[in-house]
Design an enzyme around this catalytic site. Structure first.
Site: not given
Ligand code: PMP
Length: 286
Positions: A33, A52, A101, A150, A182
């Site tokens: 996403y 991305r 599935r 992502k 993070e």
């Molecule tokens: N780290 C994680 C785990 C996230 O989910 C996000 C937001 N999607 C970010 C960092 C920040 O990414 P962005 O600046 O591209 O929104």
């Protein structure tokens, strides 16, 4: 007003939108996403999010079903149909519906599912939290090992967010091998003097689109940037801390595990970077 969403090329009222129960996104979190913010009707950092998206799809060998122009047109159409000035556009692409599935990937000609929807957030750039800052708490990082992709498997970040709320905080910073990876949905930073420290890019973190822009602006503003991991203790002893994401932009962090960071109030570097980011990204918004 009923929200109009996008499903596989159609614009549909949200209560009539349908995705199969056999969709791999639903059964296996087999999808990726992007979230793009909208300020004054403009899409912020759109191109970076598309770059991305394509990387995430290619790492999972999911065919990219649309061109960048198609994605852009669909974003704009949804903004118009839902009368969005400030808010977010959520875009999800899954491996699609193989009709049953199975752990094995379906044949390569299985059509990916594309879903998009808007979230209206008037005054998104003026979030009151930016004036008071976030409290964060640390939690173990129990996610999988490819956080650079992502994917929609967001259960652990969601659990971590709930733990943060239960502990009276706004968000959690995840820690692995003693160092911060993070936030639940944002990249994490500390500031010491004129130096900004944030974890280096690897499979351990999402490569934030906002991170890339903010680090560029910081360097242009003659700040020093160190891309390396840091501990919770180092962060608690820093002058400032903040996080970045497409929806929070630059958000100051004022306490970590109950310990005030610096003065315990929003710091000047975070405030300045937020201003620069909002100003510059609006200029390049589409
Ligand atoms: N780290 C994680 C785990 C996230 O989910 C996000 C937001 N999607 C970010 C960092 C920040 O990414 P962005 O600046 O591209 O929104």
């Amino acid at each position: 007003m009923t929200r109009t969403v996008y499903v596989n090329g159609d614009y549909t009222p949200e209560d009539q939108a349908m995705v199969s129960v056999f969709d791999r996104g639903f059964l296996m979190a087999d999808g990726v996403y992007e979230v793009v913010s909208v300020l004054g009707g403009k899409l912020i950092d759109f191109e970076g999010h598309m770059v991305r998206l394509k990387r995430s799809l290619s790492e999972l060998a999911i065919a990219n079903p649309l061109s960048d122009d198609d994605y852009l047109a669909a974003h704009r159409e949804l903004l118009a149909r839902n009368d969005i000035t400030d808010g977010l556009v959520y875009l999800q692409v899954t491996r699609g519906n193989p009709g049953d599935r199975d752990f094995a990937y379906p044949p390569a000609d299985t059509v990916p599912t594309v879903v998009m929807f808007t979230q209206s957030k008037p005054g998104l750039a003026d979030a009151p939290a930016a004036k008071t800052g976030w409290k964060v708490v640390s939690v173990d990082d129990l996610r999988w090992g490819r956080r650079d992709i992502k994917t929609v498997q967001l259960l652990y970040p969601s659990m971590a967010k709930m733990e943060a709320k239960a502990r009276g905080a706004d968000d959690a910073w995840m820690v692995e091998d003693g160092r911060v990876t993070e936030g639940t949905s944002n990249n994490a930073y500390i500031v010491k003097g004129n130096t900004i420290v944030t974890r280096e890019l690897s499979h351990d973190i999402l490569h934030g689109i906002t991170r890339a822009a903010v680090l560029r602006f910081a360097r242009e503003a003659q700040m020093k940037v160190e891309e390396r991991a840091f501990t919770i203790e180092e962060a608690q002893g820093a002058d400032e801390a903040f996080v970045t994401s497409a929806s929070a932009f630059v958000m100051p962090v004022v306490s970590i595990d109950g310990a005030a960071v610096g003065s315990g109030t929003v710091g000047p570097v975070a405030v300045r970077l937020r201003e620069i980011y909002l100003e510059e990204s609006l200029k390049t918004g589409v």
